[in-house]
Design an enzyme around this catalytic site. Structure first.
Site, mmCIF file in Angstrom:
data_model
loop_
_atom_site.group_PDB
_atom_site.id
_atom_site.type_symbol
_atom_site.label_atom_id
_atom_site.label_comp_id
_atom_site.label_asym_id
_atom_site.label_seq_id
_atom_site.Cartn_x
_atom_site.Cartn_y
_atom_site.Cartn_z
ATOM 1 N N HIS A 118 0.858 -1.184 0.000
ATOM 2 C CA HIS A 118 0.000 0.000 0.000
ATOM 3 C C HIS A 118 0.890 1.228 0.000
ATOM 4 O O HIS A 118 2.013 1.204 0.509
ATOM 5 C CB HIS A 118 -0.977 0.004 1.184
ATOM 6 C CG HIS A 118 -0.325 0.099 2.538
ATOM 7 N ND1 HIS A 118 -0.037 1.298 3.157
ATOM 8 C CD2 HIS A 118 0.074 -0.859 3.401
ATOM 9 C CE1 HIS A 118 0.517 1.070 4.335
ATOM 10 N NE2 HIS A 118 0.602 -0.229 4.507
ATOM 11 N N ASP A 120 -0.350 4.467 0.910
ATOM 12 C CA ASP A 120 -0.742 5.499 1.862
ATOM 13 C C ASP A 120 0.055 5.312 3.152
ATOM 14 O O ASP A 120 0.554 4.226 3.446
ATOM 15 C CB ASP A 120 -2.238 5.458 2.137
ATOM 16 C CG ASP A 120 -2.679 4.162 2.806
ATOM 17 O OD1 ASP A 120 -2.203 3.090 2.393
ATOM 18 O OD2 ASP A 120 -3.520 4.220 3.737
ATOM 19 N N ASP A 158 6.720 1.047 6.059
ATOM 20 C CA ASP A 158 5.275 0.843 6.034
ATOM 21 C C ASP A 158 4.615 1.868 5.116
ATOM 22 O O ASP A 158 4.152 2.901 5.586
ATOM 23 C CB ASP A 158 4.732 0.948 7.467
ATOM 24 C CG ASP A 158 3.275 0.583 7.598
ATOM 25 O OD1 ASP A 158 2.724 -0.005 6.661
ATOM 26 O OD2 ASP A 158 2.697 0.890 8.655
ATOM 27 N N GLU A 192 -5.009 1.557 3.092
ATOM 28 C CA GLU A 192 -4.827 0.451 4.041
ATOM 29 C C GLU A 192 -4.789 0.952 5.475
ATOM 30 O O GLU A 192 -5.247 0.254 6.398
ATOM 31 C CB GLU A 192 -3.534 -0.302 3.701
ATOM 32 C CG GLU A 192 -3.327 -1.602 4.474
ATOM 33 C CD GLU A 192 -2.603 -1.437 5.792
ATOM 34 O OE1 GLU A 192 -2.524 -2.424 6.551
ATOM 35 O OE2 GLU A 192 -2.104 -0.308 6.077
ATOM 36 N N GLU A 193 -4.255 2.140 5.686
ATOM 37 C CA GLU A 193 -4.092 2.637 7.044
ATOM 38 C C GLU A 193 -5.407 3.052 7.699
ATOM 39 O O GLU A 193 -5.437 3.328 8.905
ATOM 40 C CB GLU A 193 -3.128 3.835 7.058
ATOM 41 C CG GLU A 193 -1.707 3.506 6.604
ATOM 42 C CD GLU A 193 -0.968 2.580 7.579
ATOM 43 O OE1 GLU A 193 -1.580 2.179 8.580
ATOM 44 O OE2 GLU A 193 0.200 2.275 7.324
ATOM 45 N N ASP A 218 1.694 -10.118 1.055
ATOM 46 C CA ASP A 218 1.540 -8.730 1.480
ATOM 47 C C ASP A 218 2.596 -8.418 2.543
ATOM 48 O O ASP A 218 3.382 -9.285 2.935
ATOM 49 C CB ASP A 218 0.122 -8.524 2.035
ATOM 50 C CG ASP A 218 -0.283 -7.052 2.128
ATOM 51 O OD1 ASP A 218 0.491 -6.185 1.676
ATOM 52 O OD2 ASP A 218 -1.380 -6.775 2.646
ATOM 53 N N HIS A 462 4.627 3.485 12.501
ATOM 54 C CA HIS A 462 3.571 4.376 12.993
ATOM 55 C C HIS A 462 4.098 5.307 14.086
ATOM 56 O O HIS A 462 3.314 5.831 14.885
ATOM 57 C CB HIS A 462 2.366 3.585 13.521
ATOM 58 C CG HIS A 462 1.559 2.943 12.452
ATOM 59 N ND1 HIS A 462 0.232 2.630 12.606
ATOM 60 C CD2 HIS A 462 1.868 2.555 11.195
ATOM 61 C CE1 HIS A 462 -0.244 2.065 11.509
ATOM 62 N NE2 HIS A 462 0.752 2.013 10.636
#
Length: 487
Positions: A118, A120, A158, A192-193, A218, A462
């Site tokens: 992903h 985003d 990520d 996705e987030e 993934d 994150h």
């Protein structure tokens, strides 16, 4: 030394010219390799610099800015022209992307390999970062020490690192004249987030076309060390399932009033009591079958006396649960459903009693349990009917994919092509990924980002100072390349 030529016309191995030719060829190959790797790093940096920040469409804050997402989509053909000449690209949903690289076998179109990522990222500001989160600064080393160059930035791990590594691998294979046997699909999620609606739209599209992927890979596990008690060597953890994810909103309604005369238990106090009760009553801990397999696999390489315990996981399950609960946050999360209070809201003035107090709890549901069971445990722990519990966006734990067979073996072999003899184990992924939606159309869904990650680097997901070692990134490119060659 005299120059000689063999009957085949090749330079004799012992001649000066032969030695010079070999050195020249080796130097040329090394220079070409360095040049390819340098371009790979530059392209990752270009993608990291685009702030594709996701914000929940139903959240209280501003909706996401579509401009960076459009800029990212437009940048891909410029950065990877060879890929975009050979692969078709579809835009799905709002801004998800689906690529198709046709294979040589027509029958492989309905059983493709799907590589996922992903693009985003979660929000980030400059505050507290060593280097700005969207500058993609490269330093000669990181805070962990060593001489590995490091790229700093939101999304390096990520998950733009995986996205870029997939494109790099395909670009190199195309340049080498390679064609896969079965189709290779690349699914890039755009949200996705927050919701995963882009991935859900891709799954719906593939289902409408009668496609059942033979392998889906993934983000998820990684090449780690130091996370498992008693095992000193690095190892790869590949997610064969992932925890469910559910949001709870705890709400307490109460008549407001002046703060000068508070009641014994106002809305905020009642909510705080509920949260403290919940903290004192964590979810029941247990060992699910996948975690038992992981313990036995890694335990075979553990130091004694732990090895004797780990390799008898069935016999020592109660003891192992206690060990995992005391070792680290990561091991505790492996054996139970987790709850995290992520948001608190109450009040509108400093001198007024709140009429409503809310708390948001993010729960990750362990395999072998269910959302309903987890919510019942919360109700039982709180023991207060005045606390309303709203269940938002419930998602059950994913089905378990097999840790054997063609798909699993291909992942293991690809990892070992780059990292010979590396130990590879199945595990339960604790985060949620877009891959959970693909379990409705494939029985072979795995979660693995093929990068070496230290504990400090994993802790930056994150969080501030997200970063990736460039050597680890380039190894990841080679793992993806090795995987596609087998498919």
């Amino acid at each position: 030394m005299t120059s000689t030529v063999s009957a085949s016309g090749a330079f004799d191995e012992g001649s000066n010219d032969a030695v010079a030719a070999r050195h020249s060829a080796a130097a040329g190959a090394a220079a070409a390799h360095i040049d390819v790797d340098a371009r790979a790093v530059e392209r990752l940096a270009a993608l990291v610099r685009i702030p594709t920040i996701s914000r929940h469409p139903d959240g209280p804050g501003p909706r996401r800015d579509p401009e960076p997402f459009e800029r990212f989509i437009e940048a891909l053909p410029t950065l990877y022209p060879r890929v975009h000449e050979q692969l078709t690209r579809e835009r799905v949903g709002e801004a998800a992307l689906l690529y198709c690289w046709p294979g040589s076998d027509p029958d492989g179109a309905t059983t493709p390999t799907v590589l996922m990522a992903h693009y985003d990222v979660v929000p980030a500001t400059d505050d507290g970062w060593t280097h700005p989160p969207f500058a993609a600064v490269i330093t000669n080393s990181g805070p962990d020490g060593g001489d590995d160059a490091v790229m700093w930035g939101r999304g390096t791990i990520d998950d733009k690192g995986c996205a870029a590594a997939i494109f790099e691998a395909i670009d190199r294979l195309i340049a080498a004249g390679f064609t896969p046997q079965r189709d290779v699909l690349v699914s890039l999620g755009d949200d996705e987030e927050v919701t995963g609606r882009g991935a859900q739209a891709v799954v719906a599209l593939l289902r409408s076309r009668g496609i059942r992927p033979s392998l889906v890979l993934d983000e998820g596990g990684a090449i780690v060390s130091g996370a498992f008690p008693g095992v000193d060597e690095p190892y790869a953890v590949v997610g064969v399932t992932e925890k469910g994810i559910t949001t709870l909103r705890l709400v307490v309604e109460h008549q407001g009033g002046h703060a000068a005369s508070p009641p014994p238990l106002a809305a905020t106090e009642r909510l705080a009591r509920a949260l403290l009760r919940l903290n004192r009553r964590p979810a029941r801990a247990r060992l699910d079958p996948t975690t038992r397999t992981m313990i036995a696999t890694l335990g075979a390489r553990a130091r004694q006396p732990l090895r004797s315990v780990f390799t008898r996981a069935g016999l020592f399950a109660p003891l192992l649960v206690r060990v995992f609960l005391r070792t680290s946050a990561e091991t505790r999360a492996l054996v139970r459903t987790t709850r995290a209070v992520t948001e608190l809201r109450a009040g509108h003035a400093a001198n007024a009693l709140p009429e409503r107090a809310e708390a948001t709890i993010n729960m990750r549901i362990a395999p072998g349990t269910s959302v309903a069971e987890a919510v019942d445990e919360v109700r039982s722990a709180i023991r207060d009917e005045a606390v309303e519990i709203d269940v938002l966006e419930p998602s059950e734990p994913s089905p378990v994919s097999p840790a054997s067979g063609a798909g699993w073996d291909a992942i293991v072999q690809a990892v070992r092509d780059v990292h010979p003899n590396l130990l590879v184990t199945p595990y339960v992924m604790m985060q949620a990924s877009d891959s959970r939606f693909f379990t409705t159309i494939s029985d072979h869904v795995y979660r693995f980002a093929p990068f070496r990650m230290s504990a400090a680097e994993r802790a930056c997901l994150h969080a501030k100072d997200e970063r990736i070692r460039l050597s680890a990134y380039l190894e990841g490119v080679r793992v993806y390349e090795a995987l596609v060659r087998q498919r």
